[in-house]
Scaffold this motif. Structure first.
Motif, PDB file in Angstrom:
ATOM      1  N   ILE A 112       0.930  -1.347  -0.184  1.00 41.37           N
ATOM      2  CA  ILE A 112       0.175   0.224   0.310  1.00 41.37           C
ATOM      3  C   ILE A 112       0.429   1.055  -0.013  1.00 41.37           C
ATOM      4  CG2 ILE A 112      -1.597   0.975   1.334  1.00 41.37           C
ATOM      5  CD1 ILE A 112      -2.415  -1.220   2.279  1.00 41.37           C
ATOM      6  N   ALA A 113       1.745   1.594   0.938  1.00 44.54           N
ATOM      7  CA  ALA A 113       2.472   2.312   1.343  1.00 44.54           C
ATOM      8  C   ALA A 113       3.737   2.872  -0.125  1.00 44.54           C
ATOM      9  CB  ALA A 113       3.344   2.690   2.625  1.00 44.54           C
ATOM     10  N   GLU A 114       4.170   1.435  -0.690  1.00 42.47           N
ATOM     11  CA  GLU A 114       5.495   1.774  -2.075  1.00 42.47           C
ATOM     12  C   GLU A 114       4.459   2.003  -3.523  1.00 42.47           C
ATOM     13  OE1 GLU A 114       8.400  -0.861  -1.011  1.00 42.47           O
ATOM     14  OE2 GLU A 114       8.463   0.023   0.510  1.00 42.47           O
ATOM     15  N   GLY A 115       3.448   1.609  -3.293  1.00 44.15           N
ATOM     16  CA  GLY A 115       2.837   0.604  -4.663  1.00 44.15           C
ATOM     17  C   GLY A 115       2.787  -0.120  -5.032  1.00 44.15           C
ATOM     18  N   ARG A 116       2.602  -1.207  -6.482  1.00 50.85           N
ATOM     19  CA  ARG A 116       3.751  -1.765  -7.360  1.00 50.85           C
ATOM     20  C   ARG A 116       3.245  -2.055  -8.995  1.00 50.85           C
ATOM     21  NH1 ARG A 116       6.429  -3.808  -3.543  1.00 50.85           N
ATOM     22  NH2 ARG A 116       5.390  -4.688  -1.632  1.00 50.85           N
ATOM     23  N   ALA A 117       4.024  -2.323  -9.905  1.00 54.79           N
ATOM     24  CA  ALA A 117       3.856  -2.332 -11.070  1.00 54.79           C
ATOM     25  C   ALA A 117       2.950  -2.376 -11.518  1.00 54.79           C
ATOM     26  CB  ALA A 117       4.958  -3.373 -11.534  1.00 54.79           C
ATOM     27  N   HIS A 118       2.446  -2.277 -12.318  1.00 57.37           N
ATOM     28  CA  HIS A 118       0.942  -1.682 -13.397  1.00 57.37           C
ATOM     29  C   HIS A 118       0.000  -1.639 -12.667  1.00 57.37           C
ATOM     30  CE1 HIS A 118       4.019  -4.659 -15.273  1.00 57.37           C
ATOM     31  NE2 HIS A 118       4.027  -5.376 -13.820  1.00 57.37           N
ATOM     32  N   GLY A 119       0.154  -0.262 -11.895  1.00 59.07           N
ATOM     33  CA  GLY A 119      -1.338   0.242 -11.718  1.00 59.07           C
ATOM     34  C   GLY A 119      -1.940   0.675  -9.976  1.00 59.07           C
ATOM     35  N   MET A 120      -1.062  -0.582  -9.215  1.00 56.96           N
ATOM     36  CA  MET A 120      -0.855   0.106  -7.772  1.00 56.96           C
ATOM     37  C   MET A 120      -0.179   1.056  -7.587  1.00 56.96           C
ATOM     38  SD  MET A 120      -2.220  -0.704  -4.972  1.00 56.96           S
ATOM     39  CE  MET A 120      -1.875   0.140  -2.772  1.00 56.96           C
ATOM     40  N   PRO A 121      -0.621   2.374  -7.113  1.00 56.02           N
ATOM     41  CA  PRO A 121       0.042   3.836  -6.521  1.00 56.02           C
ATOM     42  C   PRO A 121       0.297   3.571  -5.415  1.00 56.02           C
ATOM     43  CG  PRO A 121      -2.575   3.742  -6.556  1.00 56.02           C
ATOM     44  CD  PRO A 121      -1.718   2.693  -6.730  1.00 56.02           C
ATOM     45  N   ALA A 122       1.391   4.065  -4.772  1.00 54.40           N
ATOM     46  CA  ALA A 122       1.837   4.469  -3.922  1.00 54.40           C
ATOM     47  C   ALA A 122       1.337   4.954  -2.717  1.00 54.40           C
ATOM     48  CB  ALA A 122       3.792   4.916  -3.648  1.00 54.40           C
ATOM     49  N   TRP A 123       0.758   4.700  -1.780  1.00 50.68           N
ATOM     50  CA  TRP A 123       0.144   5.500  -0.745  1.00 50.68           C
ATOM     51  C   TRP A 123       1.124   6.733   0.362  1.00 50.68           C
ATOM     52  CZ3 TRP A 123      -4.643   7.135  -2.499  1.00 50.68           C
ATOM     53  CH2 TRP A 123      -5.014   7.134  -3.295  1.00 50.68           C
ATOM     54  N   GLY A 124       2.068   5.650   0.709  1.00 52.17           N
ATOM     55  CA  GLY A 124       2.426   6.490   2.132  1.00 52.17           C
ATOM     56  C   GLY A 124       3.130   7.435   1.154  1.00 52.17           C
ATOM     57  N   THR A 125       2.912   8.406   0.298  1.00 57.29           N
ATOM     58  CA  THR A 125       3.253   9.716   0.576  1.00 57.29           C
ATOM     59  C   THR A 125       1.664  10.873   0.466  1.00 57.29           C
ATOM     60  OG1 THR A 125       2.911   9.635  -1.830  1.00 57.29           O
ATOM     61  CG2 THR A 125       4.626   9.286  -0.693  1.00 57.29           C
ATOM     62  N   ARG A 126       0.635   9.927   0.134  1.00 59.97           N
ATOM     63  CA  ARG A 126      -1.379  10.504   0.292  1.00 59.97           C
ATOM     64  C   ARG A 126      -1.664  10.273   1.962  1.00 59.97           C
ATOM     65  NH1 ARG A 126      -1.968   8.427  -4.876  1.00 59.97           N
ATOM     66  NH2 ARG A 126      -0.479   9.633  -6.026  1.00 59.97           N
ATOM     67  N   LEU A 127      -1.018   9.250   2.398  1.00 55.98           N
ATOM     68  CA  LEU A 127      -1.882   8.708   3.722  1.00 55.98           C
ATOM     69  C   LEU A 127      -0.962   8.544   5.169  1.00 55.98           C
ATOM     70  CD1 LEU A 127      -4.400   5.871   2.537  1.00 55.98           C
ATOM     71  CD2 LEU A 127      -4.885   8.043   3.055  1.00 55.98           C
ATOM     72  N   PRO A 128      -1.140   9.028   5.812  1.00 57.80           N
ATOM     73  CA  PRO A 128       0.001   8.521   7.393  1.00 57.80           C
ATOM     74  C   PRO A 128      -0.181   6.965   7.814  1.00 57.80           C
ATOM     75  CG  PRO A 128      -2.174   9.693   8.024  1.00 57.80           C
ATOM     76  CD  PRO A 128      -2.409  10.049   6.334  1.00 57.80           C
ATOM     77  N   GLN A 129       0.443   6.590   8.425  1.00 62.07           N
ATOM     78  CA  GLN A 129       1.007   5.407   8.066  1.00 62.07           C
ATOM     79  C   GLN A 129      -0.513   4.516   9.177  1.00 62.07           C
ATOM     80  OE1 GLN A 129       4.571   4.103  10.205  1.00 62.07           O
ATOM     81  NE2 GLN A 129       5.790   5.292   8.548  1.00 62.07           N
ATOM     82  N   ASP A 130      -0.702   5.412  10.066  1.00 62.10           N
ATOM     83  CA  ASP A 130      -1.764   4.677  11.033  1.00 62.10           C
ATOM     84  C   ASP A 130      -3.263   4.096   9.513  1.00 62.10           C
ATOM     85  OD1 ASP A 130      -3.274   5.057  13.527  1.00 62.10           O
ATOM     86  OD2 ASP A 130      -4.312   6.858  12.601  1.00 62.10           O
ATOM     87  N   GLN A 131      -3.161   5.307   9.207  1.00 64.02           N
ATOM     88  CA  GLN A 131      -4.856   5.009   8.112  1.00 64.02           C
ATOM     89  C   GLN A 131      -4.303   3.668   7.191  1.00 64.02           C
ATOM     90  OE1 GLN A 131      -5.314   8.226   5.879  1.00 64.02           O
ATOM     91  NE2 GLN A 131      -6.757   9.145   7.959  1.00 64.02           N
TER      92      GLN A 131
END
Length: 152
Positions: A112-131
């Motif tokens: 979730i935080a780093e994203g994955r290839a082929h479409g999974m965005p990295a949410w670590g810059t948009r969501l706090p770790q708590d969420q």
């Protein structure tokens, strides 16, 4: 008194050693040989493979956090790719037991935080770790009696 004299002597010594090292006759194998190759394992961090320390989910088995994770899953449009109940769509199902990037809490957090290839965005810059941990708690609750709003 010349303060540069020690530096001149050191430079002359290095030059003499360098020239001596180059005095091998042409074709001398010892002078041109490279050391034999040594296989070096490379992973996410260079060096031998290691099991990284597993970060514990602070919301593991917390039913309230699972429900909040479900709300975040919908609000952040995770359901747009993984389906309304995480059964898959454009993105893979999160309800099955086969996980390409690992199914531990820490591995799901990293996906979730780093994203994955082929479409999974990295949410670590948009969501706090708590969420992110709450979303992990929700994902881990899938197919269990604690799952908030399971499919009917």
């Amino acid at each position: 008194m010349n303060h540069h004299r020690p530096f001149v002597w050191m430079a002359a010594a290095f030059l003499a050693f360098g020239l001596a090292a180059c005095s091998h006759p042409p074709g001398d194998v010892a002078a041109n040989a490279a050391p034999p190759p040594v296989p070096t394992p490379v992973g996410p961090v260079p060096g031998p493979a290691q099991n990284p320390p597993q970060r514990p989910n602070p919301y593991q088995n917390n039913v309230s956090a699972m429900a909040n994770g479900r709300e975040l899953f919908v609000r952040m449009n995770c359901s747009g790719c993984h389906g309304g109940r995480a059964g898959g769509g454009m993105g893979p199902s999160l309800r099955d037991v086969d996980w390409l990037y690992g199914s531990t809490d820490a591995q799901i957090f990293d996906s979730i935080a780093e994203g994955r290839a082929h479409g999974m965005p990295a949410w670590g810059t948009r969501l706090p770790q708590d969420q992110i941990w709450k979303i992990v708690a929700y994902v881990k609750s899938l197919r269990t009696p604690d799952e908030p709003q399971p499919p009917s």
